[in-house]
Design a protein around this motif. Structure first.
Motif, PDB file in Angstrom:
ATOM      1  N   SER A   1    -106.741 -72.450   3.071  1.00 58.37           N
ATOM      2  CA  SER A   1    -106.339 -72.691   4.459  1.00 58.37           C
ATOM      3  C   SER A   1    -104.994 -73.408   4.522  1.00 58.37           C
TER       4      SER A   1
ATOM      5  N   VAL B   1    -101.296 -72.177   6.151  1.00 58.92           N
ATOM      6  CA  VAL B   1    -100.577 -72.999   7.133  1.00 58.92           C
ATOM      7  C   VAL B   1     -99.191 -73.380   6.623  1.00 58.92           C
TER       8      VAL B   1
ATOM      9  N   PRO C   1    -105.920 -69.074   9.031  1.00 58.38           N
ATOM     10  CA  PRO C   1    -106.619 -70.045   8.181  1.00 58.38           C
ATOM     11  C   PRO C   1    -108.029 -70.317   8.689  1.00 58.38           C
TER      12      PRO C   1
ATOM     13  N   SER D   1    -108.116 -75.819  10.305  1.00 60.00           N
ATOM     14  CA  SER D   1    -106.804 -76.361  10.654  1.00 60.00           C
ATOM     15  C   SER D   1    -106.306 -77.254   9.520  1.00 60.00           C
ATOM     16  N   LYS D   2    -105.042 -77.635   9.583  1.00 61.67           N
ATOM     17  CA  LYS D   2    -104.445 -78.449   8.532  1.00 61.67           C
ATOM     18  C   LYS D   2    -105.201 -79.764   8.334  1.00 61.67           C
TER      19      LYS D   2
END
Length: 352
Positions: free
Chosen positions: A51, A55, A200, A203-204
């Motif tokens: 992921s 990003v 992704p 999320s980050k």
């Protein structure tokens, strides 16, 4: 489906690992719980890294994969070194090389080949990796063994440290070469084949949180896993060499194994081959030398000197992989050949 199974194992395995270590459950039971839990946690680490890579973009993503691709095995090895199990650590490094080149690549070629008669991957990338495999495994691992015959312990360690620093520098240079200066040459096939926008999974912020928590849990469980090795070896009649080469290597790389096979089934052979051979290069050029340097700060230092059976097994695996992959094509029979070689070596190490 697999993600749900790993989630269930994680939510059950982590509490059981903590409770079992405090209540001193039987070592065999704890060994099984620890191994299954680490495998499940490594899948979360892989998904979080993937992921973050989507990003952050392909360049940073490549560095993230390089850093966390073998994180589980690195953590287990550090605790094993601290416990003085130098032989287990060297054996696990051997097991990673053999497992990635023969087991992972073999399963990918075989299972993918059952669905597709002929699978192709980037031949230029394969030849580039072949050169690095020869340098890292055959040259850098054989030299310390040969020179150590006429050196004392301190001189052998000094040679190992020098080689380790060179390996890490060259590995970073290889990343720069593939991801920056020659990115178009070695990634153009993947980019043309997969134009769709990737989304992704997390999320980050969530991915970083998952990665941090999973790494902490793996570190805790790995420390306790190491202390079960001696009892397990006595109970099952396994040697230190067999535990390192087969058990630790498979547990430390389980998530990567599954990912490579899944990519092969989807006919994404560039990714499958990169997982198998790229992970081998990470182990040989980054993880192994890093462990040598880390061992300098621990009671038991680790020279980069493998046993003769380990060296011969790794050299044979490298030569066989190069012979089968340098044409940029594969099929199920080539996969069966790699798997047969892995089984033969597994039997040999079991009987040692």
């Amino acid at each position: 489906m697999a993600n749900k199974i790993f989630m269930i194992i994680t939510f059950i395995g982590v509490p059981l690992s903590v409770i079992g270590s405090f209540m001193h459950w039987p070592s065999i039971l704890l060994f099984a719980i620890y191994c299954l839990t680490i495998i499940a946690l490594s899948s979360f680490m892989g998904r979080a890294t993937e992921s973050l890579a989507i990003v952050a973009g392909p360049r940073i993503g490549g560095l993230l994969n390089a850093t966390f691709g073998n994180a589980v095995e690195l953590i287990i090895s550090v605790f094993a070194l601290r416990a003085g199990l130098v032989g287990v650590v060297l054996a696990s490094l051997t097991g990673s090389v053999l497992g990635n080149l023969l087991l992972v690549a073999g399963l990918s070629f075989f299972i993918g080949g059952l669905k597709f008669k002929r699978q192709r991957f980037n031949v230029y990338d394969a030849r580039h990796n072949s050169g690095l495999l020869v340098f890292a495994v055959i040259l850098a691992f054989v030299i310390p063994e040969v020179f150590s015959m006429t050196m004392n312990k301190n001189e052998t360690l000094t040679l190992s440290v020098g080689i380790s620093i060179i390996l890490i520098i060259l590995y970073l240079a290889a990343l720069l070469f593939k991801l920056v200066t020659h990115r178009g040459v070695y990634q153009h096939m993947n980019e043309t084949e997969h134009h769709e926008e990737e989304t992704p999974e997390w999320s980050k912020g969530v991915a970083i949180g998952v990665l941090a928590v999973a790494t902490i849990c793996v570190a805790y469980i790995s420390e306790h896993l190491v202390h079960t090795f001696e009892t397990v070896a006595e109970q099952f009649g396994w040697s230190e060499l067999f535990i390192g080469i087969i058990i630790v290597a498979i547990v430390g790389n389980a998530a990567e194994h599954a990912s490579a096979v899944l990519m092969a089934v989807k006919n994404k052979m560039d990714i499958a081959v990169e997982i198998a051979i790229g992970s081998t290069l990470q182990v040989a050029m980054f993880v192994a030398p890093l462990l040598v340097l880390i061992s300098l700060f621990l009671p038991n230092s680790m020279p980069l000197v493998f046993t003769l059976p380990e060296l011969i097994a790794m050299i044979t695996a490298v030569l066989l992989t190069i012979a089968l992959s340098n044409d940029g094509e594969t099929n199920w029979f080539e996969g069966a050949t790699l798997l047969a070689a892995y089984v033969i070596m597994g039997i040999g190490f079991y009987l040692l």
